[in-house]
Motif scaffolding. Sequence first.
Motif, PDB file in Angstrom:
ATOM      1  N   CYS A  77      93.396  11.700 -17.878  1.00 54.18           N
ATOM      2  CA  CYS A  77      93.044  10.295 -18.155  1.00 54.18           C
ATOM      3  C   CYS A  77      93.809   9.290 -17.293  1.00 54.18           C
ATOM      4  O   CYS A  77      93.992   8.144 -17.692  1.00 54.18           O
ATOM      5  N   THR A  78      94.257   9.696 -16.117  1.00 56.46           N
ATOM      6  CA  THR A  78      95.073   8.812 -15.282  1.00 56.46           C
ATOM      7  C   THR A  78      94.326   7.551 -14.859  1.00 56.46           C
ATOM      8  O   THR A  78      94.933   6.491 -14.700  1.00 56.46           O
ATOM      9  N   TYR A  79      93.014   7.649 -14.669  1.00 55.87           N
ATOM     10  CA  TYR A  79      92.226   6.483 -14.250  1.00 55.87           C
ATOM     11  C   TYR A  79      91.811   5.577 -15.412  1.00 55.87           C
ATOM     12  O   TYR A  79      91.125   4.571 -15.189  1.00 55.87           O
ATOM     13  N   CYS A  80      92.184   5.901 -16.635  1.00 58.54           N
ATOM     14  CA  CYS A  80      91.696   5.125 -17.778  1.00 58.54           C
ATOM     15  C   CYS A  80      92.140   3.661 -17.734  1.00 58.54           C
ATOM     16  O   CYS A  80      91.388   2.766 -18.125  1.00 58.54           O
ATOM     17  N   THR A  81      93.358   3.410 -17.267  1.00 55.52           N
ATOM     18  CA  THR A  81      93.826   2.021 -17.177  1.00 55.52           C
ATOM     19  C   THR A  81      92.975   1.238 -16.196  1.00 55.52           C
ATOM     20  O   THR A  81      92.590   0.093 -16.454  1.00 55.52           O
ATOM     21  N   ARG A  82      92.677   1.861 -15.072  1.00 50.90           N
ATOM     22  CA  ARG A  82      91.828   1.204 -14.062  1.00 50.90           C
ATOM     23  C   ARG A  82      90.424   0.997 -14.602  1.00 50.90           C
ATOM     24  O   ARG A  82      89.784  -0.019 -14.299  1.00 50.90           O
ATOM     25  N   LEU A  83      89.933   1.919 -15.414  1.00 54.31           N
ATOM     26  CA  LEU A  83      88.616   1.765 -16.023  1.00 54.31           C
ATOM     27  C   LEU A  83      88.597   0.575 -16.977  1.00 54.31           C
ATOM     28  O   LEU A  83      87.634  -0.205 -16.995  1.00 54.31           O
ATOM     29  N   LEU A  84      89.660   0.418 -17.765  1.00 54.29           N
ATOM     30  CA  LEU A  84      89.742  -0.739 -18.659  1.00 54.29           C
ATOM     31  C   LEU A  84      89.700  -2.039 -17.865  1.00 54.29           C
ATOM     32  O   LEU A  84      89.005  -2.989 -18.238  1.00 54.29           O
ATOM     33  N   GLN A  85      90.450  -2.098 -16.784  1.00 54.76           N
ATOM     34  CA  GLN A  85      90.449  -3.298 -15.950  1.00 54.76           C
ATOM     35  C   GLN A  85      89.070  -3.522 -15.335  1.00 54.76           C
ATOM     36  O   GLN A  85      88.574  -4.656 -15.292  1.00 54.76           O
ATOM     37  N   TYR A  86      88.451  -2.460 -14.856  1.00 53.52           N
ATOM     38  CA  TYR A  86      87.113  -2.548 -14.245  1.00 53.52           C
ATOM     39  C   TYR A  86      86.118  -3.117 -15.263  1.00 53.52           C
ATOM     40  O   TYR A  86      85.217  -3.887 -14.900  1.00 53.52           O
ATOM     41  N   ASP A  87      86.270  -2.742 -16.525  1.00 56.87           N
ATOM     42  CA  ASP A  87      85.363  -3.201 -17.585  1.00 56.87           C
ATOM     43  C   ASP A  87      85.854  -4.476 -18.261  1.00 56.87           C
ATOM     44  O   ASP A  87      85.526  -4.739 -19.420  1.00 56.87           O
ATOM     45  N   SER A  88      86.647  -5.267 -17.534  1.00 62.44           N
ATOM     46  CA  SER A  88      87.146  -6.557 -18.028  1.00 62.44           C
ATOM     47  C   SER A  88      87.976  -6.390 -19.292  1.00 62.44           C
ATOM     48  O   SER A  88      87.878  -7.176 -20.237  1.00 62.44           O
ATOM     49  N   TRP A  89      88.812  -5.354 -19.319  1.00 65.84           N
ATOM     50  CA  TRP A  89      89.712  -5.059 -20.429  1.00 65.84           C
ATOM     51  C   TRP A  89      88.953  -4.909 -21.735  1.00 65.84           C
ATOM     52  O   TRP A  89      89.297  -5.491 -22.760  1.00 65.84           O
ATOM     53  N   GLN A  90      87.897  -4.116 -21.685  1.00 66.85           N
ATOM     54  CA  GLN A  90      87.135  -3.774 -22.863  1.00 66.85           C
ATOM     55  C   GLN A  90      86.959  -2.266 -22.941  1.00 66.85           C
ATOM     56  O   GLN A  90      86.875  -1.595 -21.912  1.00 66.85           O
ATOM     57  N   ILE A  91      86.900  -1.745 -24.150  1.00 71.48           N
ATOM     58  CA  ILE A  91      86.625  -0.321 -24.336  1.00 71.48           C
ATOM     59  C   ILE A  91      85.121  -0.162 -24.560  1.00 71.48           C
ATOM     60  O   ILE A  91      84.594  -0.500 -25.621  1.00 71.48           O
ATOM     61  N   LYS A  92      84.443   0.344 -23.551  1.00 67.43           N
ATOM     62  CA  LYS A  92      83.003   0.532 -23.613  1.00 67.43           C
ATOM     63  C   LYS A  92      82.663   1.765 -24.453  1.00 67.43           C
ATOM     64  O   LYS A  92      83.523   2.563 -24.815  1.00 67.43           O
ATOM     65  N   GLU A  93      81.371   1.934 -24.722  1.00 72.88           N
ATOM     66  CA  GLU A  93      80.923   3.037 -25.572  1.00 72.88           C
ATOM     67  C   GLU A  93      81.234   4.401 -24.961  1.00 72.88           C
ATOM     68  O   GLU A  93      81.434   5.377 -25.697  1.00 72.88           O
ATOM     69  N   ASP A  94      81.266   4.482 -23.643  1.00 75.17           N
ATOM     70  CA  ASP A  94      81.511   5.777 -23.014  1.00 75.17           C
ATOM     71  C   ASP A  94      82.999   6.045 -22.751  1.00 75.17           C
ATOM     72  O   ASP A  94      83.352   7.040 -22.114  1.00 75.17           O
ATOM     73  N   TYR A  95      83.852   5.167 -23.243  1.00 75.80           N
ATOM     74  CA  TYR A  95      85.289   5.383 -23.087  1.00 75.80           C
ATOM     75  C   TYR A  95      85.711   6.527 -24.013  1.00 75.80           C
ATOM     76  O   TYR A  95      85.349   6.534 -25.198  1.00 75.80           O
ATOM     77  N   PRO A  96      86.500   7.484 -23.523  1.00 76.17           N
ATOM     78  CA  PRO A  96      86.853   8.666 -24.331  1.00 76.17           C
ATOM     79  C   PRO A  96      87.952   8.396 -25.354  1.00 76.17           C
ATOM     80  O   PRO A  96      89.034   8.971 -25.285  1.00 76.17           O
ATOM     81  N   TRP A  97      87.677   7.522 -26.296  1.00 74.34           N
ATOM     82  CA  TRP A  97      88.678   7.164 -27.302  1.00 74.34           C
ATOM     83  C   TRP A  97      88.875   8.309 -28.293  1.00 74.34           C
ATOM     84  O   TRP A  97      89.974   8.562 -28.749  1.00 74.34           O
TER      85      TRP A  97
END
Length: 236
Positions: free
Chosen positions: A216-236
């Motif tokens: 999950c190393t890229y997860c922080t960058r994914l959050l930033q890419y998605d405007s600091w939101q957890i989208k439905e496909d985020y592996p929470w």
Amino acid sequence: KEKEHGKQASNLPPPRSGKTKSFTLAEVLITLAVIGVIAAITVPILITNHKKEETVTKVKKFYSSMNQAIKMSEVKNGPVQTWDLPPDNYYSYALALTFFKKYFADYLNVIGYDYFDQYVKAYDSYRKYNVVYFADGSAMLFDFSGGMDINFFPDAGKIEKTNLNPCRERFTFSFYKTTTPEKDKYSFIPYSFGWNGTREALKTHSVYGCRKNSNCTYCTRLLQYDSWQIKEDYPW
């Protein structure tokens, strides 16, 4: 008149007996059962959504605080590219901590320090990481290898947990030279080494992808890419 009066009287509602209709015990139990089912469904969802919001808020706050600390430190210590960087050595954790205290600590709400030993199979040895604790209950863990590789924990108590979920309990940043044409320019950013710039790569990268059963190393960058939101496909 008497007949007319009697007719009018017959149209009046019957006198109340003093008794009112009430729910039976069975009806009360059924109602409580329905409320219980609804609560069992909705309460966990509300708790999860609150936890997501709290986590993202802390991650975003840490990102902002570190970048503000860099700007304030530059006023005192000069441009970041002139700072005395520790040697490019995984084992120089003491020098890395000295570096952090000199350039960052005065501008962050730090309440304590520690270090963490971890066996790293790739290096067949133990590495020591510095741990910095913050007043809001979060912490950062870092070493130095061409820059600081930083793991941020919204809950400091998760650092040494063996059942850690890296997609929601650990968020990776880096302080290192950028790949821009600017010579010796350093930045603090969500970890994105090797990223090709697409959202798909943030999810599917073979090593760093933000997905289940990965680091999950890229997860922080994914959050930033998605405007600091957890989208439905985020592996929470």
